[in-house]
Design an enzyme around this catalytic site. Structure first.
Site, PDB file in Angstrom:
ATOM      1  N   ASP A 452     -15.627  -3.380  -5.302  1.00 18.01           N
ATOM      2  CA  ASP A 452     -14.526  -2.617  -4.729  1.00 18.01           C
ATOM      3  C   ASP A 452     -15.119  -1.362  -4.080  1.00 18.01           C
ATOM      4  OD1 ASP A 452     -11.860  -1.718  -4.274  1.00 18.01           O
ATOM      5  OD2 ASP A 452     -12.003  -0.462  -6.056  1.00 18.01           O
ATOM      6  N   PHE A 605       1.127   7.954  11.471  1.00 16.58           N
ATOM      7  CA  PHE A 605      -0.005   7.046  11.628  1.00 16.58           C
ATOM      8  C   PHE A 605       0.404   5.637  11.205  1.00 16.58           C
ATOM      9  CE2 PHE A 605      -3.605   4.695  10.023  1.00 16.58           C
ATOM     10  CZ  PHE A 605      -4.597   4.931  10.950  1.00 16.58           C
ATOM     11  N   THR A 738     -12.161  -4.500  -0.210  1.00 17.32           N
ATOM     12  CA  THR A 738     -11.328  -3.325  -0.420  1.00 17.32           C
ATOM     13  C   THR A 738      -9.956  -3.507   0.210  1.00 17.32           C
ATOM     14  OG1 THR A 738     -11.144  -0.939   0.024  1.00 17.32           O
ATOM     15  CG2 THR A 738     -12.359  -2.254   1.629  1.00 17.32           C
ATOM     16  N   GLY A 739      -8.986  -2.817  -0.340  1.00 18.27           N
ATOM     17  CA  GLY A 739      -7.645  -2.824   0.246  1.00 18.27           C
ATOM     18  C   GLY A 739      -7.473  -1.759   1.297  1.00 18.27           C
ATOM     19  N   ASP A 740      -8.531  -0.968   1.522  1.00 20.22           N
ATOM     20  CA  ASP A 740      -8.448   0.161   2.445  1.00 20.22           C
ATOM     21  C   ASP A 740      -8.558  -0.286   3.906  1.00 20.22           C
ATOM     22  OD1 ASP A 740      -8.090   2.860   2.917  1.00 20.22           O
ATOM     23  OD2 ASP A 740      -9.518   3.433   1.378  1.00 20.22           O
ATOM     24  N   ARG A 820      -8.512  -4.471   3.808  1.00 21.13           N
ATOM     25  CA  ARG A 820      -7.107  -4.881   3.713  1.00 21.13           C
ATOM     26  C   ARG A 820      -6.970  -6.171   2.900  1.00 21.13           C
ATOM     27  NH1 ARG A 820      -3.135  -1.171   4.597  1.00 21.13           N
ATOM     28  NH2 ARG A 820      -3.875   0.309   6.119  1.00 21.13           N
ATOM     29  N   LYS A 826      -9.096 -11.279  -3.078  1.00 20.62           N
ATOM     30  CA  LYS A 826     -10.388 -10.951  -3.680  1.00 20.62           C
ATOM     31  C   LYS A 826     -10.831 -12.064  -4.621  1.00 20.62           C
ATOM     32  CE  LYS A 826      -9.959  -5.889  -3.524  1.00 20.62           C
ATOM     33  NZ  LYS A 826     -10.087  -4.652  -4.302  1.00 20.62           N
ATOM     34  N   ASN A 849      -6.001  -3.561  -9.113  1.00 24.34           N
ATOM     35  CA  ASN A 849      -6.062  -4.568  -8.054  1.00 24.34           C
ATOM     36  C   ASN A 849      -7.373  -5.353  -8.074  1.00 24.34           C
ATOM     37  OD1 ASN A 849      -7.283  -2.045  -7.248  1.00 24.34           O
ATOM     38  ND2 ASN A 849      -7.545  -2.919  -5.239  1.00 24.34           N
TER      39      ASN A 849
END
EC number: 7.6.2.1
Length: 1108
Positions: A452, A605, A738-740, A820, A826, A849
């Site tokens: 992660d 944004f 990553t979820g970023d 994302r 994952k 997560n």
């Protein structure tokens, strides 16, 4: 009209509308509809209730479709609602997830049963523990074989010795396993109990009461304080914040560092007090539980108001479990609990992990069993299958059963416990916890590490590093210059206000450096979504702090830590954000003056636009300015032509900084009024609203003045770069999931040196269909030695149509970054890597997560930190910092695997030796199925006589831990599985046959008259040979090894006094016995010592060069 009693049907050409009150259940409607309205034999399907009405539908004939919709009863009669259809089974009690109606504060008014709100990470419960553990033991051939062997001794014809010789070892093995599993289950239960016992406040008719998390029910009104975990999936009803909203930290759920803005239900937020929620008659209608954490559909209805209030609910009104309230105190009504929580549905059930090493050992035992069967058949064949030959086969199978050593399982399990203890006691990785002691050898053979980002590689703490104005750049060491420029501007304004007012910052002449810096800092201080909040600090109360803009009481709240870092930086250089609401912003100058700005429009944004903008009016001058900041890829086409933007953005990105381009545009009153009219018109349109709004905004985004670039760094965890470098040198490929956002993930990958400076990065563009995926994959195939960056949406499309091709290409990459990523994605990536490559995977994460990924991987590592304990509790190993992973793999993983490999092969050698001797003995004595050693001799051989020296191999090591860390290439050798392979196994088998034959034939040749002399000579030689072989195998002596050798020898000598039943005590005291044993032992061991010396002399192993 109001419908009561019998259902009412209104028939039309092809549709029947059915309106019934809630006192009719699905079964009653189903029966009535089938036999009264439609007639017997007609198929009918009932769907879930849509309160306050039921909905059913069924087909009558091909021509006539009966559609019975949920109907809303009004004064005008029945109005058709949405049609719902489902299988008949659901009506008849099958508990599929269903939509629900939740009455506020009344959990007893429920239309279905809901699961308890408990977190459960255990593999077993009280009833399934023993059957589950036994099943997991006996599903493997190794243990099943010994169970059948022990059971066969109850048959008199097959019995070869005392029952205890078979049942005691098996019972000991099972006891060790059951105790270990029980200890882990109890630890897991205690951890779950800690989470389930967290106390929350619940609103009831009697006031506020305390309730455990596990006792929370659907319909309860729960109060959650700031920085408290949300205990269940809830609808947000009220907040203590004045602005009527709250921020939510969701990194435990989706991995995103951005705080999420959540809005309460308007109707309930307007109530005077929270206790009034219990006085109103209202309910929430919610969709069935599902795994989608980014969407929600529901409605809020208040019945006792005139007219009734109906509000639509979306994701903005939700508070999912495992998120944390970041601002204020909130009240919510519980919608989903237990296994229906979004966070739980996005995690997989814990599974019992079986290590690759154990599977390999299991495979070797099957080979040994094959050898056992062959030897038994040969023995019977040499007897010419005389008499009851089938019984003889079984007796020989039992006689040679030592070929498969039962002590192997015991030694390996005890070894795992020792490895776990050593890991926990390592002072260089403090706080490390081993939660699954069954797979420490896995750590020594990891090929893919999936990590992660947020909280694992990074600290999630943003630091402002660079301000670039084109001709000059300011770093951390020169921020005092920026501060002096700001101070000089406002000092000049206070001394000569008329000269500056309204024109200084917009003059056509070349601006001074001070004014350029001031423009940039002011733009950064205004263009954001940050809200300053004042809290009491024990000296100043909240109201006074807010009135006087007290610095010590102010904290910043925002949806992104990047924005907070920018605003904190403007404060450090003199321009402070002191106030903000929906319509205004207040800044404080170095001189203490307050600058007031009115917010005219704000454009937040989005992931698609990659920029945000704000239009403000300066209250002192009336100037209207449009500020914008965003990613360089989109801002490059918006700002005026310049020759430095692209180059400097590239330079800053290579340093791992998150780059934002800041620009502005001055507007006249007429320009703004024209824009506002078009903007409002676009927002009112029904068709293509978002496209029209974007078009209007883009009309402003032209020829903007470029002010500056900002560089913000997400602080990496300590020693992340050297740790990743070590892993890479060890042959481990690192994937970051990553979820970023894509830009954030790419910056972190560069900053952490996951992607080296010399490597290219291929950013996989967004694809939505098969054709686009095919083209993009072809473009990627042409790249070589290139890191891949791909988003979760594109990944899903690629895996849907080109799974094999994509995984083949991705596995060739030196590094892969997936941004994302949903939690289930994952886990899917981990599963695909295991299936496609057959290599071992290790997953590292710190948030809720990451749990699915951690549990799916062959080896799961949880990082315990500020993100919480959810990942570390679900992991096999828990560490406190990412840098500890290097030592965990390079030292402990390597040692565990090499030690277990040596231990397992030595235990097999020990058993094969005695089995070879038995085979020689039987063949010499006319193939008789008579045991060579009986009773205590056979048990003592594998326990007190050789157990301690053999087990001491778990303390052996080929190199010091410092050398293993310094040369990670040593780890790469283990990935091929050479310490335990068919080659090494065959070598040990040959050694065993050689030594067993030498000892037995030597004893037969040298014994004089009595059979007990054969037993004495051969058994003593066997014990001495085993002790010498342990000494030969050891690479680094430990004082406990010497103790073990001496202790075993002493035990054997001392026990000879009690073994007169098997050994002639007087004979062993003679010189004849001593020289015969010495000769046999030397002949069996000396050649091996010579071979070992020659091998080390002429073909030394790789590690020997480092130790010399």
């Amino acid at each position: 009209m109001t419908l009561v009693g019998s259902p009412v049907v209104s028939k039309m050409e092809s549709t029947v509308w059915l309106c019934v009150t809630p006192n009719y259940g699905p079964k009653e409607i189903f029966t009535w509809l089938s036999f009264v309205v439609l007639g017997p034999g007609v198929g009918v399907a009932c769907s879930d209730p849509q309160p306050p009405w039921w909905c059913c539908s069924g087909t009558v004939t091909e021509e006539l479709k009966i559609c019975i919709a949920a109907a809303k009863v009004t004064n005008r009669g029945c109005v058709a609602g949405s049609t719902l259809c489902c299988e008949c089974l659901r009506c008849c009690g099958r508990r599929d997830p269903r939509p629900r109606t939740v009455w506020l504060g009344h959990p007893e008014k429920r239309d279905q049963r809901y699961p308890r709100n408990v977190i459960n990470n255990q593999k077993y419960n009280f009833f399934t523990f023993l059957p589950g553990v036994l099943f997991n033991q006996f599903k493997y051939f190794f243990n099943l074989y010994f169970l059948l062997l022990a059971c066969s001794q109850f048959v008199v014809e097959m019995r070869l010795g005392a029952l205890y010789t078979y049942w005691v070892p098996l019972g000991f093995v099972l006891a060790v396993t059951v105790i270990r599993e029980a200890a882990e289950e109890i630890r897991c239960y205690m951890r779950d109990k800690e989470v389930n016992s967290q106390i929350y406040s619940k609103l009831t008719a009697r006031g506020t009461v305390k309730v455990k998390s596990s006792n929370i029910q659907v319909g309860d009104l729960i109060i959650v304080e700031k920085n408290q975990r949300v205990p269940a999936d809830m609808i947000f009803l009220r907040t203590s914040e004045k602005n009527g909203s709250c921020f939510l930290r969701t990194d435990q759920l989706d991995g995103e560092t951005d705080w999420k803005l959540r809005l309460p239900v308007t109707c309930t937020q307007r109530l005077p007090t929270a206790s009034d929620l219990l006085q109103i008659r209202s309910y929430v209608y919610a969709e069935e539980p599902n795994i989608d954490i980014h969407n929600f559909v529901g409605t809020f209805t208040r019945e006792d108001s005139d007219p009734p209030v109906n509000e639509s609910l979306s994701i903005e009104n939700t508070l999912w479990a495992s998120t944390v309230i970041a601002s204020g105190t909130v009240v919510g009504v519980v919608l989903y609990t237990g296994r229906e929580l979004r966070s739980v549905m996005n995690t997989s059930n814990p599974r019992s992990k079986i290590g690759l090493f154990d599977l390999e050992v299991n495979c070797l035992t099957k080979i040994l069993f094959g050898a056992l069967v062959v030897v038994s058949l040969v023995m019977v064949a040499l007897q010419h299958f005389a008499g009851r030959w089938y019984l003889q086969i079984i007796r020989f199978l039992l006689l040679f059963s030592n070929i498969i050593p039962i002590s192997l399982r015991v030694n390996l399990d005890m070894g795992k416990i020792v490895y776990s203890w050593v890991i926990r006691r390592d002072s260089k990785i403090p706080g490390t916890v081993v939660r699954s002691s069954t797979i420490p050898e896995q750590l020594g053979r990891i090929s893919y590490l999936l990590t992660d980002k947020t909280g694992t590689l990074t600290q999630n703490e943003m630091v402002f590093k660079r301000l670039h104005l084109g001709t000059v750049a300011y770093g951390l060491d020169s921020m005092d210059e920026v501060q002096s420029h700001i101070f000089s501007i406002y000092t000049q304004q206070s001394q000569d206000p008329p000269a500056v007012k309204g024109v200084t910052l917009a003059t056509k002449v070349r601006k001074t450096m001070s004014s350029r810096v001031h423009e940039a800092v002011k733009a950064i201080a205004l263009c954001h979504n940050v809200t300053p909040v004042y809290e009491s600090n024990g000296v100043t109360d909240q109201a006074e702090a807010e009135r006087h803009y007290e610095d010590s009481c102010r904290v910043y709240q925002a949806s992104s830590p990047d924005e907070v870092a920018l605003v904190q930086w403007t404060e450090s250089v003199g321009l402070t954000l002191v106030g903000r609401d929906q319509s205004s912003v207040q800044l404080r100058t170095p001189g203490g003056h307050i600058l007031n700005f009115t917010i005219l429009q704000i454009f937040p944004f989005t992931y698609e636009s990659k920029r945000m903008g704000i239009i403000v009016r300066d209250e002192s001058t009336g100037e209207i300015t449009f500020y914008m900041k965003g990613a360089d890829v989109v801002m490059a086409g918006i700002v005026q032509y310049n020759d430095w933007l692209e180059e400097e953005c590239g330079n800053m990105a290579r340093e791992g900084l998150r780059v934002l381009v800041v620009a502005k545009k001055s507007l006249t009153e007429e320009q703004y009024q024209d824009f506002e009219a078009r903007y409002v018109q676009a927002k009112l349109s029904v068709h293509d609203r978002s496209l029209k709004v974007a078009t209007v905004i883009e009309s402003l985004e032209m020829e903007m003045e470029l002010l500056c670039l900002t560089g913000v760094e997400d602080q990496l965890q300590t020693d992340v770069r050297p740790t990743l470098e070590t892993l890479r040198n060890a042959g481990i490929k690192v994937w970051m999931l990553t979820g970023d956002k894509l830009e954030t993930a790419t910056c972190t990958a560069k900053n952490a040196h996951l992607v080296t400076r010399t490597q290219d990065i291929h950013i996989f563009r967004l694809v939505t269909n098969r054709g686009e995926a095919h083209l993009e994959l072809n473009a990627f195939r042409r790249k070589h030695d290139c890191a891949l960056v791909i988003s979760g949406d594109s990944l899903e499309v690629c895996l849907k149509y080109y799974e094999y091709e994509f995984m083949e290409l991705a596995c060739q990459c030196p590094a892969v970054v997936c941004c994302r990523c949903a939690p289930t994605q994952k886990a899917q990536i981990v599963r695909l890597l295991q299936e496609r490559t057959g290599k071992l995977t290790c997953a590292v994460g710190d948030g809720g997560n990451d749990v699915s990924m951690i549990q799916e991987a062959d080896c799961g590592v949880g990082v315990e930190g500020k993100e919480g304990k959810q990942a570390s509790l679900a992991a096999d190993f828990s560490i406190t910092q990412f840098k500890h992973l290097g030592r965990l793999l390079m030292v402990h993983g390597r040692n565990s695997y090499k030690r277990s490999a040596a231990l397992s092969q030595f235990v097999i050698h020990r058993s094969l030796c005695i089995s070879t001797m038995q085979a020689v003995f039987s063949s010499v004595f006319y193939f008789a199925s008579v045991p060579l050693y009986q009773g205590f001799l056979i048990i003592g051989y594998s326990t007190i006589y050789t157990m301690f020296p053999v087990f001491s191999l778990v303390l052996d090591k080929d190199v010091k831990s410092e050398v293993a860390m310094l040369y990670p290439e040593l780890y790469k050798d283990l990935l091929k599985g050479r310490p335990l392979s068919y080659k090494t196994f065959l070598i040990w088998v040959l050694i065993s046959i050689y030594q067993g034959s030498i000892i037995m034939y030597g004893a037969l040749l040298l014994f004089e008259s009595e059979f007990v002399h054969i037993v004495a000579i051969s058994f003593t030689s066997l014990i001495l040979t085993e002790l010498l072989m342990v000494a030969l195998t050891i690479q680094t002596w430990h004082w406990l090894m010497i103790v073990a050798e001496l202790l075993s020898l002493s035990c054997y000598i001392a026990s000879l006094v009690f073994l007169h039943e098997f050994i002639d005590v007087y004979f062993i005291a003679t010189l004849s016995f001593l020289w015969k044993v010495t000769v046999i032992t030397l002949v069996s061991c000396l050649p091996l010592y010579v071979l070992k010396y020659l091998r080390r002399r002429f073909s030394p192993p790789s590690y020997s060069k480092l130790t010399s």
